[in-house]
Motif scaffolding. Structure first.
Motif, PDB file in Angstrom:
ATOM      1  N   PRO A 181      65.446  -4.353  22.166  1.00 25.58           N
ATOM      2  CA  PRO A 181      65.390  -3.249  21.202  1.00 25.58           C
ATOM      3  C   PRO A 181      66.749  -2.550  21.197  1.00 25.58           C
ATOM      4  O   PRO A 181      67.591  -2.788  22.070  1.00 25.58           O
ATOM      5  CB  PRO A 181      64.296  -2.344  21.773  1.00 25.58           C
ATOM      6  N   PHE A 182      66.980  -1.702  20.239  1.00 28.87           N
ATOM      7  CA  PHE A 182      68.201  -0.907  20.239  1.00 28.87           C
ATOM      8  C   PHE A 182      68.110   0.153  21.334  1.00 28.87           C
ATOM      9  O   PHE A 182      67.145   0.920  21.382  1.00 28.87           O
ATOM     10  CB  PHE A 182      68.430  -0.240  18.885  1.00 28.87           C
ATOM     11  N   LEU A 183      69.090   0.172  22.210  1.00 29.48           N
ATOM     12  CA  LEU A 183      69.201   1.204  23.233  1.00 29.48           C
ATOM     13  C   LEU A 183      70.076   2.313  22.662  1.00 29.48           C
ATOM     14  O   LEU A 183      71.188   2.053  22.194  1.00 29.48           O
ATOM     15  CB  LEU A 183      69.823   0.638  24.509  1.00 29.48           C
ATOM     16  N   VAL A 184      69.581   3.528  22.688  1.00 25.32           N
ATOM     17  CA  VAL A 184      70.252   4.648  22.027  1.00 25.32           C
ATOM     18  C   VAL A 184      70.991   5.488  23.061  1.00 25.32           C
ATOM     19  O   VAL A 184      70.402   5.906  24.065  1.00 25.32           O
ATOM     20  CB  VAL A 184      69.242   5.526  21.258  1.00 25.32           C
ATOM     21  N   GLU A 215      77.927   1.987  14.924  1.00 25.31           N
ATOM     22  CA  GLU A 215      78.858   3.117  14.984  1.00 25.31           C
ATOM     23  C   GLU A 215      78.186   4.402  15.457  1.00 25.31           C
ATOM     24  O   GLU A 215      78.848   5.366  15.811  1.00 25.31           O
ATOM     25  CB  GLU A 215      79.490   3.345  13.614  1.00 25.31           C
ATOM     26  N   THR A 216      76.854   4.390  15.511  1.00 24.89           N
ATOM     27  CA  THR A 216      76.131   5.562  16.005  1.00 24.89           C
ATOM     28  C   THR A 216      75.674   5.371  17.459  1.00 24.89           C
ATOM     29  O   THR A 216      74.771   6.060  17.930  1.00 24.89           O
ATOM     30  CB  THR A 216      74.907   5.857  15.115  1.00 24.89           C
ATOM     31  N   GLY A 217      76.281   4.418  18.164  1.00 27.19           N
ATOM     32  CA  GLY A 217      76.063   4.301  19.598  1.00 27.19           C
ATOM     33  C   GLY A 217      74.845   3.535  20.032  1.00 27.19           C
ATOM     34  O   GLY A 217      74.429   3.636  21.189  1.00 27.19           O
ATOM     35  N   SER A 232      70.333  -9.482  32.781  1.00 29.48           N
ATOM     36  CA  SER A 232      69.594  -8.359  33.351  1.00 29.48           C
ATOM     37  C   SER A 232      70.518  -7.469  34.160  1.00 29.48           C
ATOM     38  O   SER A 232      71.546  -7.910  34.679  1.00 29.48           O
ATOM     39  CB  SER A 232      68.462  -8.879  34.253  1.00 29.48           C
ATOM     40  N   GLY A 233      70.127  -6.204  34.260  1.00 25.19           N
ATOM     41  CA  GLY A 233      70.893  -5.270  35.070  1.00 25.19           C
ATOM     42  C   GLY A 233      71.058  -3.925  34.402  1.00 25.19           C
ATOM     43  O   GLY A 233      70.352  -3.582  33.452  1.00 25.19           O
ATOM     44  N   ALA A 234      72.015  -3.165  34.903  1.00 23.91           N
ATOM     45  CA  ALA A 234      72.237  -1.793  34.434  1.00 23.91           C
ATOM     46  C   ALA A 234      73.173  -1.782  33.227  1.00 23.91           C
ATOM     47  O   ALA A 234      74.270  -2.341  33.276  1.00 23.91           O
ATOM     48  CB  ALA A 234      72.822  -0.952  35.561  1.00 23.91           C
ATOM     49  N   TYR A 235      72.719  -1.151  32.163  1.00 23.68           N
ATOM     50  CA  TYR A 235      73.534  -0.905  30.983  1.00 23.68           C
ATOM     51  C   TYR A 235      73.717   0.609  30.887  1.00 23.68           C
ATOM     52  O   TYR A 235      72.735   1.347  30.756  1.00 23.68           O
ATOM     53  CB  TYR A 235      72.861  -1.445  29.723  1.00 23.68           C
ATOM     54  N   THR A 236      74.946   1.059  30.982  1.00 22.86           N
ATOM     55  CA  THR A 236      75.204   2.499  30.980  1.00 22.86           C
ATOM     56  C   THR A 236      76.059   2.868  29.775  1.00 22.86           C
ATOM     57  O   THR A 236      76.923   2.093  29.338  1.00 22.86           O
ATOM     58  CB  THR A 236      75.929   2.938  32.269  1.00 22.86           C
ATOM     59  N   CYS A 237      75.786   4.043  29.262  1.00 23.42           N
ATOM     60  CA  CYS A 237      76.550   4.542  28.117  1.00 23.42           C
ATOM     61  C   CYS A 237      76.980   5.975  28.384  1.00 23.42           C
ATOM     62  O   CYS A 237      76.186   6.787  28.866  1.00 23.42           O
ATOM     63  CB  CYS A 237      75.707   4.479  26.848  1.00 23.42           C
TER      64      CYS A 237
END
Length: 351
Positions: A74-77, A113-115, A127-132
């Motif tokens: 899914p889109f991660l916001v 463009e909206t992150g 798999s793993g950590a996705y950070t923003c």
């Protein structure tokens, strides 16, 4: 259906009785990601649509997301739901993947463009950590003074598979004596017949066994019965070739095949009841006990995956990729702890 041609007809209902007489997605939530449609245009967003199709971050804790292998996440916001409903000035987004590097420009990601981030064709190694990190400005109304703010969001994204299904079957037969030599011969014939019924599905019977017991039946005295047990398994020789006919993972096709095999076997035993009531003047020495057929569902996971309803309670029925430091070498449902701490990858099959 993969795995064979036309469906074989089950043997006539009386065949076994005569032997006995002779010898005998498209949604996503904050806890679970599944295949998604393309992102709608920004101006079409509504609160309900956002809540349904996107997974929002939380500055207070990491958010777990489960993505079926070979599908898109899914889109991660890169903000929480409350922030998404507010005005954000000069927003900038920096996404970092599990390898600690920026995701900008990666071929397997869709960054808007909206992150918002979508990971495409998800594999266990992703798999793993996705950070923003979201940076944006706050402008004081009276002084027009600008302050830059930073907010960090962490998503733990796990690959998962559907469990592979199998079925444990229990059934009983009445016999004259437990020491009767025909009991073993009957059991061997029964296995051959059942395997023949399901062979075109690349399913087979495994772990077959039987024991004979004396059973006191109300108003009938003491009877001898064979308690038969076996497992209906979808991995008969040739199953991998059948899986090559599907473009991605085989688990859905495999599970459909083994369910069909279970149904055919159930139909076969139902026919035994009919045959005993309508086709025999003399009841065979060894015969099916009416309504004794029962089935227990069994799950297994492919190597590198396991179940954990504590760690992954939002995907308790899923086979989730083994965490670093654990591994699964077989088709059981548990990721084992590795004694070698240098094993740091997701989905390890050996330690």
């Amino acid at each position: 259906m993969a795995g064979g041609g036309g469906r074989q007809r089950s043997p006539p209902g009386g065949r076994l009785g005569m032997m006995a007489a002779a010898v005998v997605v498209v949604t996503a939530t904050a806890g679970l990601g599944v295949p998604m449609r393309a992102e709608p245009k920004e101006e079409q967003h509504s609160v309900d649509l956002i809540a349904k199709n996107y997974v929002y971050g939380n500055i207070k804790h990491e958010v777990s997301v489960y993505v079926k292998v070979f599908t898109n996440s899914p889109f991660l916001v890169c903000m929480d739901l409350a922030r998404s409903q507010e005005e954000v000035i000069d927003p900038k987004y920096l996404w970092i993947g599990p390898d600690g590097k920026s995701l900008e420009g990666r071929m397997y990601v869709n960054l808007t463009e909206t992150g918002k981030l979508m990971v495409m064709g998800f594999k266990e190694s992703m798999s793993g950590a996705y950070t923003c990190t979201l940076s944006h400005k706050i402008i004081e109304t009276t002084t027009q003074e600008e302050r830059e703010m930073f907010e960090a969001y962490k998503f733990m994204v796990y690959a998962y598979r559907e469990a592979d299904h199998a079925y444990r079957v229990f059934v009983r037969f009445t016999t004259r004596e437990c020491e009767l030599a025909a009991n073993g011969q009957f059991f061997e014939e029964l296995k051959k017949i059942l395997n023949n019924i399901i062979s075109d599905l690349t399913c087979h019977i495994i772990e077959p066994s039987y024991k004979c017991h004396s059973v006191k039946i109300p108003k009938q005295g003491l009877l001898r019965e064979m308690f038969v047990s076996f497992q209906v398994n979808p991995f008969a020789p040739g199953w991998e070739e059948a899986c090559h006919q599907v473009p991605y993972d085989c688990e859905d096709v495999t599970n459909t095949r083994v369910q069909e095999a279970r149904d055919r076997i159930g139909e076969f035993f139902n026919k035994q009841t009919y045959a005993l009531k309508h086709e025999f003047q003399t009841v065979p020495t060894i015969h099916y006990v009416d309504n004794s057929f029962s089935v227990t569902h069994i799950d297994s996971c492919q190597p590198g995956f396991g179940k954990n309803d504590i760690t992954h309670k939002n995907c308790a029925s899923c086979c989730v990729v083994c965490d670093p430091g654990t591994y699964s070498p077989n088709n059981e449902v548990t990721c084992q702890i590795c004694t070698r701490p240098q094993v740091k990858k997701y989905g390890a099959r050996s330690c």
